[in-house]
Design an enzyme around this catalytic site. Sequence first.
Site, mmCIF file in Angstrom:
data_model
loop_
_atom_site.group_PDB
_atom_site.id
_atom_site.type_symbol
_atom_site.label_atom_id
_atom_site.label_comp_id
_atom_site.label_asym_id
_atom_site.label_seq_id
_atom_site.Cartn_x
_atom_site.Cartn_y
_atom_site.Cartn_z
ATOM 1 N N SER A 255 -52.694 -31.175 32.213
ATOM 2 C CA SER A 255 -52.990 -30.189 31.434
ATOM 3 C C SER A 255 -51.001 -29.795 31.066
ATOM 4 C CB SER A 255 -53.581 -28.701 32.493
ATOM 5 O OG SER A 255 -53.343 -28.608 33.040
ATOM 6 N N LYS A 256 -51.301 -28.779 30.490
ATOM 7 C CA LYS A 256 -49.862 -27.968 30.102
ATOM 8 C C LYS A 256 -49.038 -27.674 31.368
ATOM 9 C CE LYS A 256 -50.008 -26.880 25.324
ATOM 10 N NZ LYS A 256 -50.557 -26.637 24.804
ATOM 11 N N ARG A 257 -50.033 -26.778 32.472
ATOM 12 C CA ARG A 257 -49.413 -26.874 33.345
ATOM 13 C C ARG A 257 -48.646 -27.831 34.169
ATOM 14 N NH1 ARG A 257 -54.824 -25.297 35.712
ATOM 15 N NH2 ARG A 257 -55.652 -25.721 33.494
#
Length: 490
Positions: A255-257
């Site tokens: 994910s973006k994280r």
Amino acid sequence: MVATGSAVRVRLAPSPTGTLHIGTARTAVFNWLFAHRHGGQFLLRIEDTDRTRSKPEYTANILEGLAWLGLHWDGEPVIQSERIEAHRAAIQQLLDSGRAYRCYANEAELTEMRERQAAENRAPRYDNRHRDLSPEQEQAYIAEGREATVRFRIDDDAEITWTDLVRGEMRWAGSDLGGDMVIARRAPADQIGDPLYNLVVVVDDAAMAISHVIRGEDHIANTAKQLLLYGALGATAPVFAHTPLILNQEGKKLSKRDGVTSVSDFQRMGYTAEALANYMTLLGWSPPEGMGERFTLAEAAAAFDFERVNRAGARFDWDKLNWLNSQVLHGRSPAAHREALVPLWRAEGWLPADPSADAAAGSAADPAWQEQLAALLGPSLVLLADGVEQARPFFERPELSEAAVKQLASDGARPALQALLERLPEGALSSEQAQALLGDAVSAAGVKKGVLMKSLRAALLGSLQGPDLLSTWLLLQPSGEAAARIQRSL
Ligand code: GLU
């Protein structure tokens, strides 16, 4: 699995609500490979129906990223928002046939319904409350001024089955799909509001005569709903293939994280398109025995089939990507290295902005000099961007590291460098001339050759590490920089 003679038409359907995500790019790879395996078409549809979140710059980024990776599509991209009349017509058809109806439940009522379900520990679902309103009830809601969504009937006892090219036999119960599905957003009751994802995808895939829908497994529940829509619209459903998710090192969905998730991030970090495309192919697909792990997209396409696509999530492996990237870089010619590195050097302000500026031989602006430097650094690059840090001491005079200072103060260092400096001519040197000078300086100073070599490296690069010493010297020689740095170290 693919009947001979049947035309393979696949599509990538990105939403331009962000830059090209690595997961979307990987989906694109599998679509492209499958199309090319079967001599089919790889189409593109920009799903820009979410008007607030879609941006033209994201569409541009997606197209650029796909082209950069070599995932060229056939024909012009279909722009989903331009097809809204077809979407509305399909909704009208479903309303007319009684497969869809208007639901007047307002937000407050739906929230109350969901809260009650949560309190009773039941899964949230629409309770189909407006499925069979009498004409009088409907009129009453309209008279109240209520708006309506359009919902598609999903019978609880519907059984949805399909043969997934990756996951095999799939079976869903209508009761697991959350009740009658909204296919058009809330709007005045005499209108049809904005058509929603599952409906528009089905209408567009049918209109584009898509034969195989290849997409991430996060869409499996959508597939069940979409199959019901194909049936209700009297359209032929495509074959489905749901590819495994990409997981991070911890085994969670990437994910973006996780930081880098956009193809443009990888590009900026110095990954090559070849390595990234090669790596994405391996994310979920196991090449047949004997094929190894390095191949072009065309080579992978010749061997691609869904039997070798894994069901389990594919863990992102940076070491493998780095290895592939270094393999791609190490296979390049000095000229290719130069071509890739010059723009990065220019961006650092190391080269004149105008590439055609007259360049003195042996100066940084001289293409031959640039190619020599590229040839020196090329074999040790893992990322293209490494070619910036490693080139820095050739453009900017480096500080002396502690170890370099120590080396320069050690026994024999000064006399050796002094002897070399005294013999150093101006202008370029051949490697034979340089070797001879080293020999002369060593005998004149009465030191071991190793002492001179180590000290010369410290003087030229300010460090005891770095690329081949002789080549380094030859590059710094024509501009007088080699002499200046030796002078400084004394
Ligand atoms: N726009 C959808 C997405 O980006 C497309 C899904 C599909 O391939 O149907 O997830």
